[in-house]
Write a protein that holds these residues in place. Structure first.
Motif, PDB file in Angstrom:
ATOM      1  N   VAL A 154       0.861  -1.186   0.000  1.00 13.95           N
ATOM      2  CA  VAL A 154       0.000   0.000   0.000  1.00 13.95           C
ATOM      3  C   VAL A 154       0.891   1.228   0.000  1.00 13.95           C
ATOM      4  N   ARG A 155       0.701   2.081  -1.001  1.00 17.71           N
ATOM      5  CA  ARG A 155       1.446   3.348  -1.044  1.00 17.71           C
ATOM      6  C   ARG A 155       0.436   4.472  -0.962  1.00 17.71           C
ATOM      7  N   LYS A 156       0.489   5.220   0.094  1.00 14.36           N
ATOM      8  CA  LYS A 156      -0.465   6.320   0.258  1.00 14.36           C
ATOM      9  C   LYS A 156       0.253   7.631  -0.021  1.00 14.36           C
ATOM     10  N   LEU A 157      -0.030   8.210  -1.164  1.00 12.95           N
ATOM     11  CA  LEU A 157       0.537   9.522  -1.480  1.00 12.95           C
ATOM     12  C   LEU A 157      -0.464  10.555  -0.990  1.00 12.95           C
ATOM     13  N   ARG A 158      -0.201  11.097   0.155  1.00 17.78           N
ATOM     14  CA  ARG A 158      -1.162  12.015   0.764  1.00 17.78           C
ATOM     15  C   ARG A 158      -0.451  13.245   1.327  1.00 17.78           C
ATOM     16  N   LEU A 159      -1.184  14.351   1.401  1.00 20.69           N
ATOM     17  CA  LEU A 159      -0.676  15.550   2.051  1.00 20.69           C
ATOM     18  C   LEU A 159      -0.494  15.268   3.543  1.00 20.69           C
ATOM     19  N   SER A 160       0.390  16.010   4.176  1.00 22.05           N
ATOM     20  CA  SER A 160       0.585  15.843   5.619  1.00 22.05           C
ATOM     21  C   SER A 160      -0.609  16.429   6.364  1.00 22.05           C
ATOM     22  N   LEU A 161      -0.782  16.015   7.603  1.00 20.73           N
ATOM     23  CA  LEU A 161      -1.864  16.568   8.437  1.00 20.73           C
ATOM     24  C   LEU A 161      -1.732  18.081   8.561  1.00 20.73           C
ATOM     25  N   SER A 166      -6.174  22.927  10.365  1.00 20.17           N
ATOM     26  CA  SER A 166      -5.742  24.010  11.263  1.00 20.17           C
ATOM     27  C   SER A 166      -6.752  24.120  12.387  1.00 20.17           C
ATOM     28  N   TYR A 167      -6.306  24.588  13.511  1.00 21.09           N
ATOM     29  CA  TYR A 167      -7.141  24.629  14.706  1.00 21.09           C
ATOM     30  C   TYR A 167      -7.631  26.048  14.979  1.00 21.09           C
ATOM     31  N   ASP A 168      -8.896  26.183  15.289  1.00 24.62           N
ATOM     32  CA  ASP A 168      -9.561  27.411  15.747  1.00 24.62           C
ATOM     33  C   ASP A 168      -9.803  28.453  14.658  1.00 24.62           C
ATOM     34  N   SER A 169      -8.958  28.547  13.659  1.00 28.71           N
ATOM     35  CA  SER A 169      -9.247  29.427  12.515  1.00 28.71           C
ATOM     36  C   SER A 169      -8.481  28.896  11.306  1.00 28.71           C
ATOM     37  N   TRP A 170      -8.842  29.418  10.140  1.00 28.16           N
ATOM     38  CA  TRP A 170      -8.200  28.962   8.892  1.00 28.16           C
ATOM     39  C   TRP A 170      -6.775  29.524   8.829  1.00 28.16           C
ATOM     40  N   LYS A 171      -5.791  28.640   8.879  1.00 24.17           N
ATOM     41  CA  LYS A 171      -4.390  29.070   8.769  1.00 24.17           C
ATOM     42  C   LYS A 171      -3.716  28.245   7.667  1.00 24.17           C
ATOM     43  N   LEU A 172      -4.529  27.852   6.698  1.00 17.11           N
ATOM     44  CA  LEU A 172      -4.040  26.927   5.676  1.00 17.11           C
ATOM     45  C   LEU A 172      -3.745  27.647   4.369  1.00 17.11           C
ATOM     46  N   GLU A 173      -2.899  27.053   3.565  1.00 16.16           N
ATOM     47  CA  GLU A 173      -2.616  27.628   2.242  1.00 16.16           C
ATOM     48  C   GLU A 173      -3.795  27.392   1.317  1.00 16.16           C
TER      49      GLU A 173
END
Ligand SMILES: Cc1cc2nc3c(=O)[nH]c(=O)nc-3n(C[C@H](O)[C@H](O)[C@H](O)COP(=O)(O)O)c2cc1C
Length: 173
Positions: A154-161, A166-173
């Motif tokens: 099984v090879r899971k090509l996935r983004l990291s957590l 993000s916690y409490d507010s949007w701090k994502l790209e």
């Protein structure tokens, strides 16, 4: 197999043995779909189980000639009976409800030692014609089901957590 193990071992399988899926195993897996949650408990999902080799071959042709689809001993056409309901959040409920049920299938199939592959590349009208599905019904996905040919790692090509949470507010790209 516990649920985390099933999540980790499930992968898209694109090569199947011709070995039949026993009826009791198939029924157990379909029953896992039946038990899925759905908006308002509408349970709009319906499943057509294609086992006839000619029918499976035709479905594979309608799935943009993905021949491996027809090589699995079972192909499920995962349908929705009524596609009109839109939730307050603005999302139609039918593809979401169907997707949850389908995911129950893929995970329980993995727990049974079976492989699946979600198929979204298909011509809905052609699949409906092959399986005699009435015009008002939507086909959300096709799902070949069978014993994997080569047990590949099984090879899971996935983004990291960190990239997706993000916690409490949007701090994502
Ligand atoms: C909505 C959806 C549509 C997909 N359609 C196809 C498809 O038509 N053909 C195919 O070979 N795989 C298809 N896949 C499988 C994805 O390519 C696969 O899930 C993804 O690459 C991650 O790999 P994994 O399932 O092995 O973890 C689809 C998956 C999803 C969720």
């Amino acid at each position: 197999m516990d649920i985390y193990e099933a999540v980790k071992t499930r992968k898209s399988v694109r090569s199947y043995q011709s070995r039949e899926v026993p009826d009791d195993v198939l029924t157990r897996i379909l029953d896992a779909a039946r038990l899925a949650p759905s908006a308002n408990n509408f349970q709009e999902w319906r499943f057509v189980v294609a086992r006839d080799p000619k029918t499976r071959h035709s479905i594979a042709q309608a799935a943009c000639r993905q021949t491996f689809v027809g090589e699995a001993p079972v192909v499920l056409a995962c349908c929705a009976k009524d596609s009109r309901h839109v939730m307050t959040c603005g999302q139609p409920s039918y593809p979401i409800d169907a997707a949850i049920a389908i995911d129950h299938i893929t995970l329980c199939a993995a727990a049974e030692g079976l492989g699946t592959c979600w198929i979204g590349a298909f011509y809905e009208d052609e699949v409906k014609q092959i399986l005699g599905i009435p015009s008002g019904i939507r086909v959300v996905a096709l799902l070949p089901l069978g014993y994997p040919q080569d047990p590949q790692p099984v090879r899971k090509l996935r983004l990291s957590l960190e990239r997706i949470v993000s916690y409490d507010s949007w701090k994502l790209e």
